[in-house]
Design an enzyme around this catalytic site. Structure first.
Site, PDB file in Angstrom:
ATOM      1  CE1 TYR A 194      -3.669  -2.368   0.358  1.00 29.27           C
ATOM      2  CE2 TYR A 194      -4.006  -1.617   2.596  1.00 29.27           C
ATOM      3  CZ  TYR A 194      -4.409  -2.382   1.535  1.00 29.27           C
ATOM      4  OH  TYR A 194      -5.550  -3.142   1.641  1.00 29.27           O
ATOM      5  CB  CYS A 213       5.833  -0.164   8.239  1.00 30.97           C
ATOM      6  SG  CYS A 213       5.234  -1.450   7.111  1.00 30.97           S
ATOM      7  CB  CYS A 249      -2.089  -1.429   7.683  1.00 34.45           C
ATOM      8  SG  CYS A 249      -1.313  -0.710   6.238  1.00 34.45           S
TER       9      CYS A 249
HETATM   10  N1  DGL Z   1       2.137  -2.944   6.903  1.00 32.07           N
HETATM   11  C1  DGL Z   1       1.824  -1.675   6.373  1.00 32.07           C
HETATM   12  C2  DGL Z   1       2.033  -0.513   7.274  1.00 32.07           C
HETATM   13  O1  DGL Z   1       1.982  -0.685   8.474  1.00 32.07           O
HETATM   14  C3  DGL Z   1       1.837  -1.419   4.921  1.00 32.07           C
HETATM   15  C4  DGL Z   1       3.015  -1.798   4.138  1.00 32.07           C
HETATM   16  C5  DGL Z   1       2.743  -1.629   2.683  1.00 32.07           C
HETATM   17  O2  DGL Z   1       1.824  -2.291   2.190  1.00 32.07           O
HETATM   18  O3  DGL Z   1       3.413  -0.809   2.050  1.00 32.07           O
HETATM   19  O4  DGL Z   1       2.244   0.580   6.841  1.00 32.07           O
END
Ligand code: DGL
Length: 256
Positions: free
Chosen positions: A40, A181, A71
């Site tokens: 994402y 993240c 996330c």
């Molecule tokens: N695990 C995600 C976050 O905490 C997103 C990582 C991604 O999909 O770029 O930001």
């Protein structure tokens, strides 16, 4: 009574599920990895909001009465919309700048997160509250999500990718690194190894890595107590769902 929905762009949110189950072990969890649309990190806000709505619909259809947006990127992009559109509580993630700012001895903290998280107003506001007191250095954990999704958690390739984003923060004097993240905690042993091998100004002190997941888990517990939602009549346990291949999800689940 509650079924807890939890989602991420992929398997990273399992690092949050791990902490949540420590404080709420008897609940029924439905975990959704949107790995067909991962990462994402560099996607538009509109795209992430659309995905977050579709996933929330699915979790609600499976009985979720509270949703953990495990996330940081999706929290920054979509949690305000989700809260406005659905009549259930949403618990989100945010880079743990405050505990890092309070705990740093060098006066420099490092934040590792996706581009989406680092440019979101939520993060910029938090940063604004602390940057008079401490220096805040940031880096996108470039390639970190891909390492985790391919189960490359250790070894020369993982070390090379981690070094490229982590060492500039250490070189800038950061003694405290915020894991912004939810994928990144899976790389903690590699980050610790890279940090230990990097000469620093104050090399007699260990680098601290801060994961907000335990605080998020405590917050979920408080919200559920407030709303009288503890204890489900469904079997305690975890349903793992994915929009793509679920191999990594299942293997990482065995590690938490
Ligand atoms: N695990 C995600 C976050 O905490 C997103 C990582 C991604 O999909 O770029 O930001």
């Amino acid at each position: 009574m509650a079924v807890i929905g939890i989602f991420d762009s992929g398997s990273g949110g399992l690092s949050v599920l791990k902490e949540v189950r420590k404080v709420l072990p008897g609940e029924h969890y439905v975990y959704y990895a949107d790995n067909a649309h991962c990462p994402y990190g560099e996607k538009s806000q509109e795209y992430i909001v659309d995905r977050a709505r579709a996933i929330t619909d699915l979790l609600v259809a499976r009985g979720a009465e509270v949703v953990v947006v495990a996330c940081n990127t999706a929290t920054a992009a979509a949690i305000a919309t989700l809260r406005a559109e659905y009549g259930i509580p949403f618990i989100g993630m945010e880079p743990a700048v405050k505990p890092a700012a309070l705990g740093t001895r060098s006066g420099v903290i490092g934040v590792l997160a996706t581009a989406g998280t680092l440019s979101a107003s939520k993060y910029l506001n938090t940063k604004g509250r602390f940057e008079d007191d401490v220096r805040i250095e940031e880096r996108v954990g470039r390639g970190f999500v891909e390492l985790v999704e391919s189960l490359t958690l250790e070894g020369p390739e993982a070390e090379r990718v981690v070094r490229a984003s982590l060492v500039p923060l250490l070189d800038a004097g950061a003694d405290t690194i915020v894991l912004g993240c939810t994928h990144y905690p899976f790389l903690l042993p590699t980050m610790q190894k890279v940090a230990a091998l990097t000469p620093r100004l104050s090399s007699n002190q260990d680098v601290r890595f801060i994961d907000p997941a335990p605080a998020v888990a405590r917050h979920l517990l408080e919200v559920m107590r407030e709303k009288g939602m503890e204890e489900t009549d469904r079997d305690p346990g975890v349903e793992l769902l994915a929009s793509g291949n679920d191999k990594t999800l299942k293997q990482l689940f065995e590690l938490i």
